[in-house]
Enzyme design. Structure first.
Site, PDB file in Angstrom:
ATOM      1  CD  GLU A 117       6.368  -1.785  -0.898  1.00 39.12           C
ATOM      2  OE1 GLU A 117       5.416  -1.473  -1.224  1.00 39.12           O
ATOM      3  OE2 GLU A 117       7.336  -1.321  -0.857  1.00 39.12           O
TER       4      GLU A 117
ATOM      5  CD1 TRP B 220       5.803   0.413   2.361  1.00 41.21           C
ATOM      6  CD2 TRP B 220       4.516   2.149   2.626  1.00 41.21           C
ATOM      7  NE1 TRP B 220       6.666   1.407   2.587  1.00 41.21           N
ATOM      8  CE2 TRP B 220       5.991   2.545   2.542  1.00 41.21           C
ATOM      9  CE3 TRP B 220       3.909   3.267   3.101  1.00 41.21           C
ATOM     10  CZ2 TRP B 220       6.535   3.998   2.772  1.00 41.21           C
ATOM     11  CZ3 TRP B 220       4.452   4.448   3.233  1.00 41.21           C
ATOM     12  CH2 TRP B 220       5.652   4.588   3.027  1.00 41.21           C
TER      13      TRP B 220
ATOM     14  CD1 TRP C  46      -5.994  21.716  -4.243  1.00 40.12           C
ATOM     15  CD2 TRP C  46      -4.526  20.755  -5.543  1.00 40.12           C
ATOM     16  NE1 TRP C  46      -5.157  20.799  -3.454  1.00 40.12           N
ATOM     17  CE2 TRP C  46      -4.250  20.388  -4.274  1.00 40.12           C
ATOM     18  CE3 TRP C  46      -3.679  20.617  -6.619  1.00 40.12           C
ATOM     19  CZ2 TRP C  46      -3.496  19.517  -3.990  1.00 40.12           C
ATOM     20  CZ3 TRP C  46      -2.775  19.626  -6.250  1.00 40.12           C
ATOM     21  CH2 TRP C  46      -2.301  18.942  -5.286  1.00 40.12           C
TER      22      TRP C  46
ATOM     23  CG  ASN D  69       2.936   0.869  -5.898  1.00 38.85           C
ATOM     24  OD1 ASN D  69       2.208   1.654  -5.550  1.00 38.85           O
ATOM     25  ND2 ASN D  69       4.132   1.077  -5.731  1.00 38.85           N
TER      26      ASN D  69
ATOM     27  CD1 TRP E 200      -4.307  16.053  -2.389  1.00 42.73           C
ATOM     28  CD2 TRP E 200      -5.507  14.276  -1.874  1.00 42.73           C
ATOM     29  NE1 TRP E 200      -4.913  16.052  -0.989  1.00 42.73           N
ATOM     30  CE2 TRP E 200      -5.468  14.969  -0.821  1.00 42.73           C
ATOM     31  CE3 TRP E 200      -6.135  12.765  -1.847  1.00 42.73           C
ATOM     32  CZ2 TRP E 200      -6.417  14.587   0.514  1.00 42.73           C
ATOM     33  CZ3 TRP E 200      -6.822  12.540  -0.667  1.00 42.73           C
ATOM     34  CH2 TRP E 200      -6.839  13.278   0.436  1.00 42.73           C
TER      35      TRP E 200
ATOM     36  CD1 TRP F 180      -5.248   8.465  -4.627  1.00 39.69           C
ATOM     37  CD2 TRP F 180      -4.325  10.050  -5.838  1.00 39.69           C
ATOM     38  NE1 TRP F 180      -5.516   8.137  -5.942  1.00 39.69           N
ATOM     39  CE2 TRP F 180      -5.133   9.063  -6.620  1.00 39.69           C
ATOM     40  CE3 TRP F 180      -3.884  11.472  -6.272  1.00 39.69           C
ATOM     41  CZ2 TRP F 180      -4.999   9.199  -8.218  1.00 39.69           C
ATOM     42  CZ3 TRP F 180      -4.081  11.329  -7.767  1.00 39.69           C
ATOM     43  CH2 TRP F 180      -4.534  10.284  -8.588  1.00 39.69           C
TER      44      TRP F 180
HETATM   45  C1  LIG Z   1      -2.088   6.949  -5.762  1.00 40.35           C
HETATM   46  C2  LIG Z   1      -2.098   5.451  -5.267  1.00 40.35           C
HETATM   47  C3  LIG Z   1      -3.169   4.935  -4.640  1.00 40.35           C
HETATM   48  C4  LIG Z   1      -3.333   3.576  -4.335  1.00 40.35           C
HETATM   49  N1  LIG Z   1      -4.613   3.127  -3.907  1.00 40.35           N
HETATM   50  C5  LIG Z   1      -4.618   2.013  -3.291  1.00 40.35           C
HETATM   51  C6  LIG Z   1      -5.843   1.386  -2.912  1.00 40.35           C
HETATM   52  O1  LIG Z   1      -7.072   1.989  -2.918  1.00 40.35           O
HETATM   53  N2  LIG Z   1      -5.946   0.024  -2.229  1.00 40.35           N
HETATM   54  C7  LIG Z   1      -4.699  -0.650  -2.281  1.00 40.35           C
HETATM   55  O2  LIG Z   1      -4.810  -1.711  -1.569  1.00 40.35           O
HETATM   56  N3  LIG Z   1      -3.691  -0.126  -2.442  1.00 40.35           N
HETATM   57  C8  LIG Z   1      -3.250   1.225  -2.950  1.00 40.35           C
HETATM   58  N4  LIG Z   1      -2.336   1.635  -3.394  1.00 40.35           N
HETATM   59  C9  LIG Z   1      -0.830   0.880  -2.970  1.00 40.35           C
HETATM   60  C10 LIG Z   1      -0.421  -0.235  -4.210  1.00 40.35           C
HETATM   61  O3  LIG Z   1      -0.492   0.491  -5.358  1.00 40.35           O
HETATM   62  C11 LIG Z   1      -1.232  -1.418  -4.291  1.00 40.35           C
HETATM   63  O4  LIG Z   1      -1.469  -1.979  -2.836  1.00 40.35           O
HETATM   64  C12 LIG Z   1      -0.734  -2.328  -4.849  1.00 40.35           C
HETATM   65  O5  LIG Z   1      -0.307  -2.029  -6.284  1.00 40.35           O
HETATM   66  C13 LIG Z   1      -1.256  -3.555  -5.360  1.00 40.35           C
HETATM   67  O6  LIG Z   1      -0.850  -4.540  -6.067  1.00 40.35           O
HETATM   68  P1  LIG Z   1      -0.388  -6.033  -5.433  1.00 40.35           P
HETATM   69  O7  LIG Z   1      -1.309  -6.846  -4.477  1.00 40.35           O
HETATM   70  O8  LIG Z   1       0.412  -6.816  -6.619  1.00 40.35           O
HETATM   71  O9  LIG Z   1       0.799  -5.520  -4.358  1.00 40.35           O
HETATM   72  P2  LIG Z   1       2.198  -6.288  -3.707  1.00 40.35           P
HETATM   73  O10 LIG Z   1       3.555  -5.401  -4.464  1.00 40.35           O
HETATM   74  O11 LIG Z   1       2.168  -7.840  -4.102  1.00 40.35           O
HETATM   75  O12 LIG Z   1       2.122  -5.954  -2.424  1.00 40.35           O
HETATM   76  C14 LIG Z   1       1.605  -6.994  -1.238  1.00 40.35           C
HETATM   77  C15 LIG Z   1       0.508  -6.189  -0.682  1.00 40.35           C
HETATM   78  O13 LIG Z   1       0.943  -5.155   0.180  1.00 40.35           O
HETATM   79  C16 LIG Z   1       0.496  -3.851   0.130  1.00 40.35           C
HETATM   80  N5  LIG Z   1       0.869  -2.620  -0.386  1.00 40.35           N
HETATM   81  C17 LIG Z   1       1.675  -2.739  -1.291  1.00 40.35           C
HETATM   82  N6  LIG Z   1       2.219  -1.583  -1.739  1.00 40.35           N
HETATM   83  C18 LIG Z   1       1.653  -0.490  -0.851  1.00 40.35           C
HETATM   84  C19 LIG Z   1       1.525   0.810  -0.828  1.00 40.35           C
HETATM   85  N7  LIG Z   1       2.196   1.520  -1.467  1.00 40.35           N
HETATM   86  N8  LIG Z   1       0.454   1.284   0.160  1.00 40.35           N
HETATM   87  C20 LIG Z   1      -0.207   0.143   0.728  1.00 40.35           C
HETATM   88  N9  LIG Z   1      -0.266  -0.848   0.703  1.00 40.35           N
HETATM   89  C21 LIG Z   1       0.650  -1.350  -0.130  1.00 40.35           C
HETATM   90  C22 LIG Z   1      -1.026  -4.378  -0.741  1.00 40.35           C
HETATM   91  O14 LIG Z   1      -2.100  -4.796   0.201  1.00 40.35           O
HETATM   92  C23 LIG Z   1      -0.558  -5.343  -1.541  1.00 40.35           C
HETATM   93  O15 LIG Z   1      -1.560  -6.252  -1.858  1.00 40.35           O
HETATM   94  C24 LIG Z   1      -2.230   3.006  -3.816  1.00 40.35           C
HETATM   95  C25 LIG Z   1      -0.919   3.523  -4.571  1.00 40.35           C
HETATM   96  C26 LIG Z   1      -0.863   4.699  -5.068  1.00 40.35           C
HETATM   97  C27 LIG Z   1       0.532   5.113  -5.420  1.00 40.35           C
END
Ligand SMILES: Cc1cc2nc3c(=O)[nH]c(=O)nc-3n(C[C@H](O)[C@H](O)[C@H](O)COP(=O)(O)OP(=O)(O)OC[C@H]3O[C@@H](n4cnc5c(N)ncnc54)[C@H](O)[C@@H]3O)c2cc1C
Length: 480
Positions: free
Chosen positions: A277, A280, A308, A344, A362, A385
């Site tokens: 993640e 990602w 849209w 997430n 979106w 998005w």
């Molecule tokens: C519609 C949508 C919009 C989002 N917008 C953002 C945003 O603006 N900023 C953002 O940081 N993340 C975004 N995310 C990705 C993800 O939801 C968040 O990074 C995550 O929920 C952060 O929580 P956490 O730190 O507990 O993640 P954890 O699950 O603990 O993951 C650790 C780190 O991995 C990275 N990560 C995890 N999942 C993703 C992912 N799907 N995409 C990219 N990086 C990821 C983040 O930096 C996160 O802090 C988005 C996802 C969706 C579906």
């Protein structure tokens, strides 16, 4: 006597900061600066991010003062600010860590050229990513668009990278007074209760980021991650995203510390999923770098002119306010507004609902998230998005329409998350909490909660119909 400027940007920390370390080791005098150039960049920070930034800068300055240094603040066009400092003081070098947003790349290239013309050394380092986007390419030299092969190559290149050390001392500041801008005068904090209330959920700054990571690992966050990360009612993820966005912690520090507990070759499924993640996020930056237009348009041409709906303000507002009549959606949108963060799994559900069931572009969802999320990040938000609407790199297929009720029953079985954020439903039983319209008419008459704003089955068919346009466009593009 040599003097350098170190320009803090998305790297608001002293540890594992290659640019800052180089500046501290190689120069006799150091001017640490931060420039609020937000009004001059098109991709402006949202309100929640600006409020976070206020506290993050305060925290960074506190750390610098323990080394008898200070963070000098400036406001304006970055090139003008730097030129101005260089005119007032004898500067040998300007050092920063690289940013990858298209506008930031353009800004930094211009600054580099201007410094070169004045024979001032400009140096940039990498503090945000494991690898530069141009280092990871397919055999034919083109960039990946799909995550799994990208991940394989990144893992093979090596993620066990020790963080660089924290400087043992910071060179002194020149005596000349260079800025009278105060943190307060940057006006980052809005003059209203929100987002001050929202920030009460968070501890901000480098030390807080490190504590958050340590606590996550101590509660076996890595190991349990695979099982818990999809359950919005539990704290199963790290909540490091805002700290990562502002660079209060680096991905390298996160992975390094995680691997101290479980080495890469012995990784259990949970920890590997967590590291994937983190990568990602790196992939999001990679896509933004190689496909800069994705920040404002779909990656694939068949999504251009997507039908849209246009007159959407009423529906958009119901979604933003968490008044859709679908409890899991409303819980997510209210969690977002209250805390500046959303789980997430729920981000995916609310985004699918907006793009597919409501057929709202979106970009309107992305803009709302950008304003309200404390982790708002151009790269990850755009990727998230575009994934949800089906139009980006490695996206969810366009015909996959999340059913919010099924998702709710699966990931919030007992309705704990819904009860937390939609308290008007808290007395419903575990079945009708997901579908309040199924409760008896007596119970429903006592609820102050809206009826579902759209019919799921009908809007799903409408979405599939709209998305068949994409298929046709693709065929036409292939023929032509
Ligand atoms: C519609 C949508 C919009 C989002 N917008 C953002 C945003 O603006 N900023 C953002 O940081 N993340 C975004 N995310 C990705 C993800 O939801 C968040 O990074 C995550 O929920 C952060 O929580 P956490 O730190 O507990 O993640 P954890 O699950 O603990 O993951 C650790 C780190 O991995 C990275 N990560 C995890 N999942 C993703 C992912 N799907 N995409 C990219 N990086 C990821 C983040 O930096 C996160 O802090 C988005 C996802 C969706 C579906």
């Amino acid at each position: 006597m040599t003097t350098a400027i170190f320009w803090f940007r998305q790297d608001l920390r002293l540890s594992d900061n290659p640019g800052f370390l180089a500046a501290c080791e190689d120069y006799d005098q150091l001017i640490p600066i931060f420039i609020d150039d937000n009004g001059h960049l098109k991709s402006q920070l949202g309100e929640a991010s600006r409020a976070w930034l206020h506290h993050s800068l305060e925290s960074l300055n506190k750390q610098l003062t323990t080394f008898d240094s200070e963070l000098l603040l400036f406001k304006g066009v970055a090139l003008d600010v730097i030129n101005d400092i260089c005119q007032k003081t004898d500067i040998d070098a300007v050092i920063w860590n690289r940013c990858y947003e298209p506008e930031a790349i353009e800004r930094d290239s211009n600054i580099k050229a201007a410094l070169k013309a004045q024979s001032i050394h400009a140096q940039s380092e990498n503090a945000l990513l494991f690898f530069e986007p141009w280092q990871v390419l397919k055999k034919d030299g083109t960039p990946y668009r799909v995550y799994t092969p990208y991940w394989r190559q990144v893992a093979q290149l090596g993620l066990e990278q020790p963080p660089v050390s924290t400087p043992s001392k910071i060179p002194t500041l020149p005596t000349a007074s260079l800025s009278n801008v105060t943190l307060k005068s940057l006006d980052l904090l809005p003059n209203k209760p929100w987002p001050a209330d929202m920030l009460s959920y968070w501890k901000i700054g480098e030390l807080a980021a490190q504590n958050t990571l340590t606590e996550f690992l101590a509660r076996s966050g890595g190991v349990d991650y695979k099982n818990k990360r999809d359950l919005p009612a539990v704290v199963g993820t790290s909540q490091l995203s805002p700290h990562l966005h502002f660079g209060e912690i680096s991905p390298r520090q996160i992975v390094w510390q995680t691997l101290q507990e479980t080495p890469l070759h012995e990784l259990d499924g949970g920890t590997e999923t967590f590291i994937k993640e983190v990568i990602w996020r790196e992939f999001a930056y990679y896509i933004m770098y190689h496909f800069p237009d994705t920040q404002h348009e779909a990656m694939y041409p068949q999504f251009k002119n997507f039908p849209w709906l246009e007159d959407v303000s009423e529906n958009l507002e119901k979604w933003q306010k968490g008044q859709t009549g679908y409890p899991i959606i409303d819980a997510g949108m209210r969690e977002l507004y209250a805390t500046g963060w959303m789980h997430n799994r729920v981000r995916m559900i609310v985004a699918s609902f907006l793009c597919k069931n409501l057929l709202i572009n979106w970009q309107l969802g992305e803009a709302w998230f950008r304003d309200i999320l404390v982790d708002a990040d151009l790269a990850s938000n755009t990727l998230g998005w575009q994934w949800s609407s089906g139009c980006g790199a490695d996206a969810s297929p366009y015909f996959r329409v999340f059913n919010p009720v099924t998702q709710s029953k699966k990931f919030d079985k007992e309705g704990e998350y819904i009860r937390r954020w939609v308290p008007e439903l808290k007395d419903l039983d575990n079945k009708s909490i997901h579908e309040p319209w199924l409760a008896s008419s007596v119970v429903r008459s006592r609820l102050d909660y809206p009826e579902p704003m759209v019919d799921l089955a009908a809007t799903r068919l409408r979405a599939l119909d709209a998305y068949s346009h994409v298929k046709k466009q693709k065929e036409l593009l292939q023929e032509g």
